[in-house]
Design a protein around this motif. Structure first.
Motif, short mmCIF file in Angstrom:
data_model
loop_
_atom_site.label_atom_id
_atom_site.label_comp_id
_atom_site.label_asym_id
_atom_site.label_seq_id
_atom_site.Cartn_x
_atom_site.Cartn_y
_atom_site.Cartn_z
N UNK A 1 -12.60 7.37 -9.63
CA UNK A 1 -11.28 7.56 -9.02
C UNK A 1 -11.26 7.37 -7.52
N UNK A 2 -12.29 6.78 -6.96
CA UNK A 2 -12.35 6.57 -5.51
C UNK A 2 -11.77 5.23 -5.08
N UNK A 3 -11.43 4.38 -6.04
CA UNK A 3 -10.90 3.07 -5.69
C UNK A 3 -9.60 3.21 -4.90
N UNK A 4 -9.46 2.39 -3.87
CA UNK A 4 -8.32 2.41 -2.96
C UNK A 4 -8.23 3.71 -2.18
N UNK A 5 -9.39 4.30 -1.92
CA UNK A 5 -9.48 5.44 -0.99
C UNK A 5 -10.52 5.10 0.07
N UNK B 1 0.07 -0.73 13.20
CA UNK B 1 -1.25 -1.04 13.76
C UNK B 1 -2.03 0.24 14.04
N UNK B 2 -1.33 1.28 14.50
CA UNK B 2 -2.00 2.54 14.80
C UNK B 2 -2.64 3.12 13.54
N UNK B 3 -2.02 2.90 12.36
CA UNK B 3 -2.58 3.43 11.12
C UNK B 3 -3.90 2.71 10.77
N UNK B 4 -3.95 1.42 11.04
CA UNK B 4 -5.17 0.66 10.76
C UNK B 4 -6.32 1.14 11.66
N UNK B 5 -5.98 1.39 12.93
CA UNK B 5 -7.01 1.93 13.84
C UNK B 5 -7.42 3.33 13.41
N UNK B 6 -6.47 4.13 12.95
CA UNK B 6 -6.80 5.47 12.49
C UNK B 6 -7.72 5.42 11.27
N UNK B 7 -7.43 4.53 10.32
CA UNK B 7 -8.28 4.40 9.14
C UNK B 7 -9.70 3.96 9.51
N UNK B 8 -9.79 2.99 10.42
CA UNK B 8 -11.11 2.54 10.86
C UNK B 8 -11.85 3.65 11.59
N UNK B 9 -11.13 4.44 12.37
CA UNK B 9 -11.75 5.54 13.09
C UNK B 9 -12.26 6.60 12.12
N UNK C 1 -16.27 -4.63 2.18
CA UNK C 1 -15.93 -3.43 1.40
C UNK C 1 -14.46 -3.04 1.55
N UNK C 2 -13.90 -3.00 2.77
CA UNK C 2 -12.45 -2.73 2.86
C UNK C 2 -11.60 -3.78 2.15
N UNK C 3 -12.03 -5.03 2.21
CA UNK C 3 -11.26 -6.10 1.57
C UNK C 3 -11.21 -5.91 0.06
N UNK C 4 -12.31 -5.43 -0.53
CA UNK C 4 -12.39 -5.29 -1.98
C UNK C 4 -11.81 -3.97 -2.46
N UNK C 5 -12.09 -2.89 -1.74
CA UNK C 5 -11.78 -1.55 -2.24
C UNK C 5 -10.48 -0.95 -1.70
N UNK C 6 -9.92 -1.51 -0.64
CA UNK C 6 -8.70 -0.95 -0.06
C UNK C 6 -7.55 -1.93 -0.28
N UNK C 7 -6.67 -1.61 -1.21
CA UNK C 7 -5.60 -2.52 -1.59
C UNK C 7 -4.25 -2.13 -1.00
N UNK C 8 -3.97 -0.84 -0.89
CA UNK C 8 -2.67 -0.41 -0.38
C UNK C 8 -2.61 -0.61 1.12
N UNK C 9 -1.40 -0.84 1.62
CA UNK C 9 -1.21 -1.10 3.05
C UNK C 9 -1.58 0.11 3.90
N UNK C 10 -1.42 1.31 3.36
CA UNK C 10 -1.70 2.52 4.13
C UNK C 10 -3.19 2.72 4.39
N UNK C 11 -4.04 2.02 3.64
CA UNK C 11 -5.49 2.22 3.77
C UNK C 11 -6.19 1.05 4.45
N UNK C 12 -5.44 0.09 4.96
CA UNK C 12 -6.05 -1.08 5.60
C UNK C 12 -6.77 -0.68 6.89
N UNK C 13 -7.75 -1.50 7.28
CA UNK C 13 -8.51 -1.26 8.50
C UNK C 13 -8.27 -2.40 9.50
N UNK C 14 -8.76 -2.22 10.71
CA UNK C 14 -8.50 -3.20 11.77
C UNK C 14 -9.18 -4.54 11.50
N UNK C 15 -10.26 -4.54 10.73
CA UNK C 15 -10.95 -5.80 10.47
C UNK C 15 -10.14 -6.72 9.56
#
Length: 262
Positions: free
Chosen positions: A120-124, A53-61, A199-213
């Motif tokens: 090359x920005x997909x999933x970043x 969960x902390x990683x999702x908050x970090x990504x959103x931050x 945008x996060x739903x479409x462009x962020x696929x890996x678990x490490x890049x997920x956001x809190x939303x």
């Protein structure tokens, strides 16, 4: 600004303001009340127990801070140029910029997806940061330009007489006077970037890049749909925005009203 000294008028205005705010307050009350349904505080414990969960908050931050920085710099520079500088055809460019307000996010998904894949920005995180900032800038430029129009031109004329450059005028005059509108830009941009979902739903696929939303995916599936935990997660997600507003409330309110009064 409305100003009254009559006690009766104050009570009438207070009553009107209370009635107006109730429709906006009701969903928040329902959200908080619903978050305690079923297991009560156990719903919050289940949300806080989500792995990484902390990683999702970090990504959103990271996304929120990056978007705020981009929007803040671009908005102040553009609004200053549109308001105070002699730029050829600046009104044409200003209205072309405002055309961005007519483009809904969903319409841009296909070209943005193609661009992200080609660069090359997909999933970043940048695949979310750049479009979110670009979509926010037209609106923030609109409100900040109105604020800058209220700054007397005599200040800039006096600065030019003293030999100040454009950069010096921006740094010494515009920035110190921009605290209220800067707080407004920060809060509005924080709300947009922190609550970004499509945008996060479409462009962020890996678990490490997920956001809190995207936390709702842990409680919604083929055989489960736990709305109480989703509401608990929504309350937790909203806390940073509420804190930011409380800290910047004074400047935020001044920023919203200053541009409307000359």
């Amino acid at each position: 600004m409305l100003e009254t000294r009559s006690r009766g008028a104050v009570w009438v205005l207070q009553l009107i303001a209370t009635v107006i705010i109730i429709p906006f307050l009701f969903p928040l009350v329902v959200m908080v009340q619903g978050s305690f349904g079923g297991r009560g505080w156990g719903n919050y414990e289940a949300v806080l127990a989500i792995p990484d969960l902390w990683r999702y908050f970090l990504n959103s931050t990271i996304i929120a801070l990056a978007v705020i920085a981009i929007v803040f710099v671009c908005t102040l520079l553009a609004a200053f140029a549109f308001s105070k500088l002699r730029v050829p055809a600046k009104e044409l460019f200003f209205w072309l910029l405002l055309l961005g307000l007519t483009l809904p996010e969903i319409v841009l998904i296909t070209p943005l997806f193609a661009t992200a894949a080609a660069t090359g920005l997909y999933d970043t995180l940048w695949a979310v940061i750049i479009p979110t900032a670009a979509l926010q800038i037209p609106f923030t430029v609109l409100i900040v330009r109105s604020f800058f129009d209220g700054i007397p031109n005599e200040l800039f004329e006096a600065a030019r007489v003293d030999g100040a450059s454009t950069v010096r005028m921006f740094w010494s005059i515009v920035l110190p006077l921009s605290r209220p509108i800067a707080a407004t830009v920060v809060i509005l941009t924080l709300i947009t970037s922190w609550n970004a979902y499509l945008l996060p739903l479409v462009f962020l696929q890996s678990a490490d890049n997920q956001t809190v939303t995207l936390l709702s995916q842990f409680f919604v599936g083929q055989f489960v749909n736990d709305q109480t935990k989703i509401l608990a997660g929504s309350v937790i997600i909203a806390l940073p925005e509420i804190l930011a507003y409380v800290l910047l409330q004074r400047y935020f309110e001044k920023g919203l009203t200053a541009g409307a009064v000359k």
